[in-house]
Each structure stands twice: as structure tokens, then as C-alpha cells.
Design an enzyme around this catalytic site. Structure first.
Site, short mmCIF file in Angstrom:
data_model
loop_
_atom_site.label_atom_id
_atom_site.label_comp_id
_atom_site.label_asym_id
_atom_site.label_seq_id
_atom_site.Cartn_x
_atom_site.Cartn_y
_atom_site.Cartn_z
N HIS A 94 0.81 -1.22 0.00
CA HIS A 94 0.00 0.00 0.00
C HIS A 94 0.85 1.28 0.00
O HIS A 94 0.48 2.28 0.64
CB HIS A 94 -0.96 -0.01 1.19
CG HIS A 94 -1.98 -1.11 1.13
ND1 HIS A 94 -2.53 -1.55 -0.05
CD2 HIS A 94 -2.54 -1.87 2.11
CE1 HIS A 94 -3.39 -2.52 0.19
NE2 HIS A 94 -3.41 -2.75 1.49
N HIS A 112 -9.78 1.51 0.86
CA HIS A 112 -9.62 0.27 1.63
C HIS A 112 -10.72 0.12 2.69
O HIS A 112 -10.44 -0.32 3.81
CB HIS A 112 -8.23 0.25 2.26
CG HIS A 112 -7.72 -1.11 2.59
ND1 HIS A 112 -8.37 -1.97 3.45
CD2 HIS A 112 -6.63 -1.78 2.17
CE1 HIS A 112 -7.69 -3.10 3.55
NE2 HIS A 112 -6.62 -3.01 2.76
N GLU A 169 -11.29 -4.01 -2.79
CA GLU A 169 -10.38 -2.92 -3.16
C GLU A 169 -10.19 -2.96 -4.67
O GLU A 169 -9.47 -3.81 -5.18
CB GLU A 169 -9.04 -3.10 -2.45
CG GLU A 169 -9.11 -3.20 -0.95
CD GLU A 169 -7.95 -4.02 -0.36
OE1 GLU A 169 -6.79 -3.73 -0.65
OE2 GLU A 169 -8.22 -4.95 0.42
C1 GLA Z 1 -4.68 -5.57 2.02
C2 GLA Z 1 -3.77 -6.71 2.01
C3 GLA Z 1 -3.93 -7.53 3.24
C4 GLA Z 1 -3.74 -6.68 4.49
C5 GLA Z 1 -4.63 -5.45 4.41
C6 GLA Z 1 -4.33 -4.45 5.48
O1 GLA Z 1 -5.96 -5.91 1.75
O2 GLA Z 1 -3.91 -7.50 0.84
O3 GLA Z 1 -3.01 -8.58 3.25
O4 GLA Z 1 -2.40 -6.26 4.57
O5 GLA Z 1 -4.48 -4.81 3.19
O6 GLA Z 1 -4.33 -4.99 6.74
#
Ligand code: GLA
Length: 346
Positions: free
Chosen positions: A107, A177, A314
Site C-alpha cells: 500500500h 480500503h 479494493e
Molecule cells: C490488504 C492486504 C492484506 C492486508 C490489508 C491491510 O488488503 O492484501 O493482506 O495487509 O491490506 O491490513
């Protein structure tokens, strides 16, 4: 239709965080806080007309700052993972932050999601948030100007428009997210929610959640949501991909043509009678079922957040795209505009 702006909190450095609340003519409302351009609440009626907030999140700025869940936040400059935090743009190799296990970039670090964005009301149903990402921040090339608009219509669509432009060739992958729980998190986990994904393929990963490059058919696997099924029906299946991630944490390839707004997912919760539809013009969507949420954080209204208390859809370019030439690419030339729309309709 109305939008209000109120004080939400102060950041540790004294920066003020505001809360914008958009309410439509059906009394449905969306709350956005300027820290992380976060979708903080989405309140809509259940089958008995009782209002409930379907976003799993927090009611204190401290939790928003310390939590590693990224809940509701706008993620950039590269949502999801980059193998080794490395990629090339043209002939130039870049090393960006390796904020996950000291290896991968997840991210984009926490740059966009921890910033306090500037925000203005641009309509009686819309808020525009802007952020300037300086060249080299978290290692990513380019001064990038990002604009995110949240608009709530009377058709109960929360439309999120993303726009970004860089002064250097760079990679851009933006998402939101939010974790949804149509019964509200107080009602427990989302395993009984019924999900349909308009996705015939997904991208399996290695143990670090980096795609192997394979585009695998969902047919006959636990990843098949082409017909509506409960999120929890196959989540504990004896499938290496699910075991590795403790549930779903995978990119699905959205059917149809990227660049065109199309249905990504439909979710219903029989108990509350609430439903959610997701539309996007992006090529992929990460289904994440809150696998790593472990009861260590307390959400809104004192609810202790446990595994699977929320699901994320997402919308995104596929993970690690710059290192996977066969994936739809997200490298943007200097001055070229990244533009994308995702809609969450209740
Ligand atoms: C995304 C990732 C997950 C986790 C979340 C945040 O969705 O794919 O593995 O890291 O973010 O906690």
C-alpha cells in the site's frame, strides 16, 4: 441533499482533521475524514428501516493513526504489493519502502493514508480532497497531485472519482480500503454475507502475497464466486492459497473491459436485508476478508474487532503489475492523467 463540515480531531502535530458528512434525500449518509481521505462511515437502513453504519472502523483519531488495517483510507501511490519494493519505469529502477516483512512494499507505505488531505465542498452532495505527494516520498518517482471526489447520489450510490498527475513518468494505483459489514460490526463476522463476483479469473500468489504471474480460472475452486455464495462457504477449504492467507486476500480479474464502468460485485446480508453493489473501471479487485484482524483493536461503539468482521473489495490494478508484463499496466507518463471511478451502491 446536504454536506456539512465539522471539526473531527487534531493530529499529534496540531493539524486539524475535519469530518464531512454527505446526506442524500433518503437520509443515507457518508462520513469522510480528511486524515487519509478516509471513508469513515456509510449509514443506511436495514430491512426494518433501522439505520446502521456498514463501515468497520474507528471513532477515535488515535485508532485511525495507529491501526495497520488501512480501514476506509485512500491508498497510494501503489495500492497492494510490489515485489521487493522494486520496479522499473523505462530504464530507471526504483527501490521504494519495504514496509511489509522488510521485503515487500504494501500500500505504498502509509504516505497517502496517513496524510491530512485538503478538502472542499464542491456540490450539495460532493466533497473534493486533494493531496500533493512530493517526488521521492516513500521512494516513488514524481511530484504527484491527487484529487479524490466522494459523491453520494439519490440512487444511493457513493461514487469515488480518482485523478492523479505526475511531473515524472511513474506508477499509480489508487484504491479505497473500506471494510464493509452489512449487518454492522456489532452483529459479528461477515461469513454469512452472500457474495457474487463478476470475475472468472484470479491471480494466485506466493507466500509473500506476490502474484506468481498465473491468471487462474476460478472454475471448480473455492475462488468461484460467479454464482452467489456465502463468503464463508469455502473459506476454510483445503486450498493452499486460502491456507497461506488465512482466508481470501486475493486479486480477482474483473470481467469485461477495463476503462469501462462495469459491475464488480454484489453482496447481500439476509439477516439485515442490506445489500451492496460495487462498480469500477479498473481491471482488478482485491477480496480481503479481514483475515489478520485479531481482536487487538476496538472499533466504533466499543466493538472489539475480530477476524472476518469486515470484507474489503479494493478495486485496483493487479498487485505487482510493474513486474508482471502480462498484466494490464499502470505506468503513467509525466503529465498523463490517471482517472478512475469506483461506485459503492447500497
Ligand atoms: C490488504 C492486504 C492484506 C492486508 C490489508 C491491510 O488488503 O492484501 O493482506 O495487509 O491490506 O491490513
Amino acid at each position: 441533499m446536504s454536506v456539512t463540515k465539522t471539526h473531527y480531531a487534531f493530529m499529534p502535530d496540531g493539524t486539524e482533521v475535519h469530518l464531512f458528512t454527505i446526506t442524500n434525500n433518503n437520509e443515507i449518509s457518508a462520513g469522510i475524514i480528511t486524515k487519509g481521505a478516509t471513508l469513515n462511515s456509510f449509514t443506511c437502513p436495514d430491512k426494518n428501516g433501522v439505520m446502521g453504519d456498514i463501515i468497520m472502523g474507528f471513532d477515535s483519531i488515535d485508532n485511525h493513526i495507529t491501526s495497520g488495517t488501512y480501514t476506509g483510507q485512500v491508498i497510494g501511490q501503489y495500492a497492494n504489493r510490489l515485489c521487493g519494493g522494486r520496479f522499473k519505469v523505462g530504464d530507471t529502477e526504483y527501490q521504494v519502502t519495504q514496509n511489509e516483512k522488510g521485503k515487500t512494499c504494501l500500500h505504498g507505505g502509509a504516505e497517502y493514508s496517513s496524510a491530512v488531505w485538503k478538502a472542499i465542498i464542491i456540490d450539495d452532495n460532493a466533497v473534493e480532497l486533494t493531496y500533493h505527494s512530493p517526488d521521492g516520498k516513500e521512494g516513488f518517482p514524481g511530484n504527484v497531485d491527487v484529487t479524490v471526489v466522494y459523491r453520494l447520489t439519490d440512487r444511493n450510490e457513493l461514487e469515488i472519482n480518482y485523478k492523479a498527475v505526475s511531473d515524472k513518468d511513474t506508477i499509480i494505483n489508487l484504491t479505497n480500503h473500506a471494510y464493509f459489514n452489512l449487518g454492522t460490526p456489532a452483529a459479528g463476522d461477515v461469513l454469512d454475507h452472500e457474495l457474487q463476483l463478476f470475475c472468472d479469473y484470479f491471480t494466485p500468489t506466493d507466500a509473500d502475497s506476490i502474484p506468481t504471474g498465473e491468471i487462474r480460472s476460478v472454475k471448480g475452486t473455492a475462488f468461484d464466486f460467479t454464482e452467489t455464495k456465502k463468503i464463508g462457504r469455502d473459506i476454510a477449504a483445503d486450498d493452499e492459497q486460502l491456507i497461506m492467507c488465512r482466508g481470501y486476500d486475493h486479486n480477482f480479474c474483473v470481467n469485461g473491459e477495463a476503462g469501462k464502468l462495469r459491475l464488480v460485485a454484489k453482496v447481500t446480508d439476509e439477516k439485515s436485508g442490506r445489500k451492496l453493489e460495487v462498480m469500477s473501471d479498473l481491471p482488478g479487485v482485491q477480496l480481503y476478508t479481514g483475515n489478520f484482524i485479531d481482536g487487538s483493536e476496538t472499533g466504533k461503539d466499543g466493538v472489539v474487532l475480530q477476524q472476518h468482521y469486515g470484507f474489503c473489495l479494493e478495486t485496483q490494478y493487479y498487485p505487482d503489475t510493474p513486474n508482471q508484463p502480462s498484466f494490464p499496466q499502470c505506468t503513467f507518463k509525466a503529465g498523463e492523467v490517471f482517472k478512475s471511478t469506483t461506485i459503492f451502491k447500497v
